[in-house]
Each structure stands twice: as structure tokens, then as C-alpha cells.
Design a protein around this motif. Sequence first.
Motif, PDB file in Angstrom:
ATOM      1  N   GLU A 124       0.823  -1.212   0.000  1.00 24.22           N
ATOM      2  CA  GLU A 124       0.000   0.000   0.000  1.00 24.22           C
ATOM      3  C   GLU A 124       0.858   1.262   0.000  1.00 24.22           C
ATOM      4  O   GLU A 124       1.992   1.259   0.478  1.00 24.22           O
ATOM      5  CB  GLU A 124      -0.923   0.028   1.231  1.00 24.22           C
ATOM      6  CG  GLU A 124      -0.178   0.247   2.534  1.00 24.22           C
ATOM      7  CD  GLU A 124      -1.109   0.514   3.731  1.00 24.22           C
ATOM      8  OE1 GLU A 124      -2.312   0.234   3.643  1.00 24.22           O
ATOM      9  OE2 GLU A 124      -0.592   1.008   4.755  1.00 24.22           O
ATOM     10  N   ASN A 125       0.268   2.291  -0.572  1.00 27.43           N
ATOM     11  CA  ASN A 125       0.777   3.632  -0.353  1.00 27.43           C
ATOM     12  C   ASN A 125      -0.422   4.368   0.233  1.00 27.43           C
ATOM     13  O   ASN A 125      -1.290   4.851  -0.503  1.00 27.43           O
ATOM     14  CB  ASN A 125       1.227   4.257  -1.685  1.00 27.43           C
ATOM     15  CG  ASN A 125       1.768   5.656  -1.486  1.00 27.43           C
ATOM     16  OD1 ASN A 125       1.387   6.338  -0.533  1.00 27.43           O
ATOM     17  ND2 ASN A 125       2.653   6.095  -2.373  1.00 27.43           N
ATOM     18  N   SER A 126      -0.497   4.367   1.568  1.00 23.38           N
ATOM     19  CA  SER A 126      -1.745   4.810   2.189  1.00 23.38           C
ATOM     20  C   SER A 126      -2.000   6.297   1.974  1.00 23.38           C
ATOM     21  O   SER A 126      -3.150   6.712   1.876  1.00 23.38           O
ATOM     22  CB  SER A 126      -1.775   4.437   3.666  1.00 23.38           C
ATOM     23  OG  SER A 126      -0.670   5.016   4.302  1.00 23.38           O
ATOM     24  N   SER A 127      -0.947   7.105   1.847  1.00 22.25           N
ATOM     25  CA  SER A 127      -1.233   8.532   1.653  1.00 22.25           C
ATOM     26  C   SER A 127      -1.812   8.773   0.258  1.00 22.25           C
ATOM     27  O   SER A 127      -2.657   9.636   0.067  1.00 22.25           O
ATOM     28  CB  SER A 127       0.001   9.381   1.919  1.00 22.25           C
ATOM     29  OG  SER A 127       1.018   8.987   1.043  1.00 22.25           O
ATOM     30  N   LYS A 128      -1.377   8.001  -0.718  1.00 23.61           N
ATOM     31  CA  LYS A 128      -1.946   8.152  -2.079  1.00 23.61           C
ATOM     32  C   LYS A 128      -3.184   7.275  -2.264  1.00 23.61           C
ATOM     33  O   LYS A 128      -3.809   7.290  -3.331  1.00 23.61           O
ATOM     34  CB  LYS A 128      -0.896   7.743  -3.118  1.00 23.61           C
ATOM     35  CG  LYS A 128       0.241   8.725  -3.285  1.00 23.61           C
ATOM     36  CD  LYS A 128       0.836   8.583  -4.692  1.00 23.61           C
ATOM     37  CE  LYS A 128       1.623   9.791  -5.109  1.00 23.61           C
ATOM     38  NZ  LYS A 128       3.050   9.672  -4.889  1.00 23.61           N
ATOM     39  N   LYS A 129      -3.504   6.454  -1.268  1.00 22.89           N
ATOM     40  CA  LYS A 129      -4.637   5.514  -1.342  1.00 22.89           C
ATOM     41  C   LYS A 129      -4.509   4.553  -2.531  1.00 22.89           C
ATOM     42  O   LYS A 129      -5.452   4.351  -3.292  1.00 22.89           O
ATOM     43  CB  LYS A 129      -5.967   6.264  -1.414  1.00 22.89           C
ATOM     44  CG  LYS A 129      -6.229   7.114  -0.177  1.00 22.89           C
ATOM     45  CD  LYS A 129      -7.637   7.608  -0.191  1.00 22.89           C
ATOM     46  CE  LYS A 129      -7.878   8.435   1.058  1.00 22.89           C
ATOM     47  NZ  LYS A 129      -9.124   9.133   1.064  1.00 22.89           N
TER      48      LYS A 129
END
Length: 520
Positions: free
Chosen positions: A164-169
Motif C-alpha cells: 500500500e501507499n496509504s497517503s496516495k490511497k
Amino acid sequence: MDKTDSALSKILIIDFGSQFTQLIARKIRELGVYSEILSHNKSNKINLENVKGIILSGGPLNVYQDKKIKFDNTILKKNIPILGICFGHQIISKEFGGKVKQSKFREFGLAEVIKIKKSLLLKNFFDKKNKSKVWMSHSDQVTKLPRGFKTVAYSKNSKFAIIENSSKKIYGVQFHPEVTHTTKGKQILKNFLFVICKINRNWSSKQLKKKLINDVRSMVGNKKVICALSGGVDSSVVAKLLHEAIGKKLSCIFVNTGLLRKNEEIEVVKTFKKRLKMNLIYVNAKNIFLNKLKNVSDPERKRKIIGNLFIKIFEKYSKRVKNVEFLAQGTLYPDLIESKSVTGSQTSKIKSHHNVGGLPKKMKLKLVEPLKFLFKDEVRKLGLELKLSKEIINRHPFPGPGLAIRMPGNITKEKISILQEADNIFINGLKSNNLYHKIWQAYAALLPVKTVGVMGDNRTYEYMCLLRAITSEDGMTADFFSFNKEFMQNISNKIINNIKGINRVVYDVTSKPPSTIELE
Ligand code: XMP
């Protein structure tokens, strides 16, 4: 659903050719959300209005086969949440600077993923031991994590099984959350839709009906449509949908082959012509079918004769409808994929299935197939929404060739009427004992053997009736249903006491495979 409905918020599924893409759409519909599928080679024409999330499907390609993948990667940079599945996971990895390589171990089937860190995508996904069963199907895998991404879970053979890249969703899963073998797969989709994309529930049978009616109207315009109506669920739902959409511009053709269940033709005429006031052309072709089938006992010949005759009759009567431009069919999604095996190769032919789906290409009519992205249970729900009776909606499947394939050997008028009576007793018995809905399909067949019996004090020498009742998910595999002795005894007595011509009843206890559901 590949037509745009700009008013609704939606999830866009970019299809890279996976056999499961429609299943992703179906699971999203089950969760009450509208989605659209777009092929990857049309992704440069995307209208992102109202798109709340994007799913990149699996597919048979390799991410480095650049020429074949016509994918506009700018959609990855539009601040819309993205979930990549299998091939989609690999393409995300490649696009953001990771690496994908052919794996040493190709993974097909069940695997276990193990949690490394918390993620919004995985709320309620892992068990108490931080593990979850998933279904893998890939030969390439991510070997270097893309920039800005973290590993959320790994499996024995996939170091980066969930990323995941949670900040970019942006999220990627190496396995297939859309298949039932991934135990908590639906939870992943649910989290993606409602926690990450924050889309609202906006899809139901009511919405589906509205959309399909609009689609049919814009496709058909003022032109006329014909529809082969069999009285079964799929063609009935199509007919009712089209009737609501275009009214009298629809004409249905119902062919009475003489091989139908007892009183079926009366029911169809009563429902569609008298009650629903549809244009219905009723063709009594009983004698034509009976004559052509005279002395034919080979199952495949029976099927071919019936299929060809059906087409001929349908063509003849469709000419009576002036200015027809469209042919409506009740094709469902499983009908489209049925002839392909998992690997995409053709399966061996067991029987030539005949149904109205096989209608003639040479008729040069354009096809209207509004149900072709739906699964059977969705069609049943749509039928209820269209206010078709539960009787029609929940009817057991009935094969195109009808009683002809439930009567091994020669077909005669006498045998047809014996069989109709026996079947009627059996089916009514199931209904009055509340068993009908527990059974996927049930019928009586007439075997071409006569055996000796005794009734009163007299010797009888009559036909044997076979009863079949099965449970199944989709008709591809089946098991026989277990009745109690009292029920069986009751039905057997009723059949023998009421029908002249049968003096023995047997119950079929084979599953499929090795047997098929129908006898021929
Ligand atoms: P089998 O006998 O192949 O049947 O195990 C599987 C399912 O298909 C139905 N069936 C047919 N349906 N045209 C149809 O529309 C056909 O020619 C045909 N043959 C079999 C069968 O009733 C069962 O539900």
C-alpha cells in the motif's frame, strides 16, 4: 455494464483480460455499489467524472509486454483511490518504480497471507493468528517494492503479497479477493469501497431495472424487436424487461414443441398474452416436431433435429413481424463463459445444448442481450423487481429439447402424455411438501424398458419411471437430493395408481459427474 451513467457515483474496473473481471463487478453490485468495466485498451478515453475508485483487474499478460498493454498510466496520478488485483498489483508496482519478475514458483490455488502491518484495506480480514486464506493465480510476481509503498502482508511465495501507499490511497494484492476461495475477499472489496473510496451504496435491482430499460430504449429507438420466449426464467425476464422498455414494439414468439411440461403452453399464454398483454405469437408445432422425431432414438440426433426445427419455425414466424431489426435473447454471463475452460481452451463436448441462445446469425438481426453481464440469482432478483410471479422466477431449469431428452428411445404421443402426467405428480408433490425450493432441479423421466408387475390380481407389463432430483450451485456439478421413505412411497404410489402405462418407479442416486443432470 459498459455504458456510462454519468449521474451515479461509481467504481471503474479496468479490465486486463482476467476471467474474473465480471466477478469483481458482481461482488461490487452485491455490496450495493454501481461499477463500470472498461477495457485497458480504451483507458485513454476515460471519463473520470463521478469515479470514486479504480480497480485494475488481473489478466494473462506480463507487465513488460508493453505493446499489448494499452494503458494510460496518467489515471494512476489523479488522486483517485486504486486497488490493483493480481496483474493490477504488478502493474502498480512497475509504474511506481518497483520490479516484477517471473516467479520461481508459479502459484495457483490456495495460499496463506500473513500480516506485517495494519491497513485500512484489511479491516476484519485477518484471523486471530494474523493470517488469512487467499486464492492465487499468477506466474509473475513483484520482486522490488515500488517507491513510497509499504508491505502489508506476505505469503510463502510472494514477499509483497499486499502492498500500500496509504497517503496516495493506492493498494495492490497479488491474489484474487473476488473469488469465494479467498475466505475474506469480500471484506477487502468492502473496505476498499466504503472505508477508502467512501462511496455510498447506490445500486439495487431497482436501479438495475432502470438502467437496463434506459439502455434498451437508447439502443432500439423506434425499431421493432422479436424475442423467443420459452417460459423459463431468463427469457421471461428479458421479455418483461423489454415490454416495460418498448411496449408493443416487442413481439414474442412462443413455439409449442409438444415436448413441454404439462399445461406449460397454457400458462405461458395466460401470463404473457392475457395478463401482461404482450404481443405473443403462439406457434403450435406439436405435430411437426413429433413427425420429425419419429423413430429417432439417438440423443444427439434428437437434439439436432429439435434445435434446427426450432430455428426454422422461429425464422418463419419472425418474418410476420414487420420491420424487425433486433432479436432479444436471455443470454446470461455464465452462458458466455460456459464453453471455455479455466485456461481459456475449449472444453470437450458432452451434449449439444440447444436453447434460444443459439438462434441464427443469418437472420441478420442485431442482438439485444440485456442480461449478458448478470448471474442467475441477479436475474431472479431483477425478475421480482419487474413483478414477474414467484412461480416463474423460482422455476427449476428446463432444457430446450424438453421431454425428448427425458425419454430415452423413440418418442411417441402416448409416451409424452404419460411422462407429462408423472412429472406433474412429482413436481406437485415437491411443492405441497415444501421441497421444491430446496431442490435445484427435479423431473420425471420415462425409461424405454417395460417390466412385469401385479395390480389387483392381474399381471402388468409397463414402463419404468425414473425420478431425478438434484442439488447444485450452477448445474455444472450436482448431487442427488435425499428424500425420506414416506415421501418416496407416496409419490411412487400416486404415479402408479394414477397413470396407466407405468408400473415401476425408481430414483436416480447418481451425482454429476459421473452422470449428467439430464438423461440424454
Ligand atoms: P446436463 O444434462 O448437461 O445439464 O448435466 C445441465 C443443465 O443444463 C440443462 N440442459 C439444457 N438447457 N438446452 C438448455 O437450455 C439444452 O439443450 C440443455 N441440455 C441440458 C439441464 O436441464 C441442466 O439444468
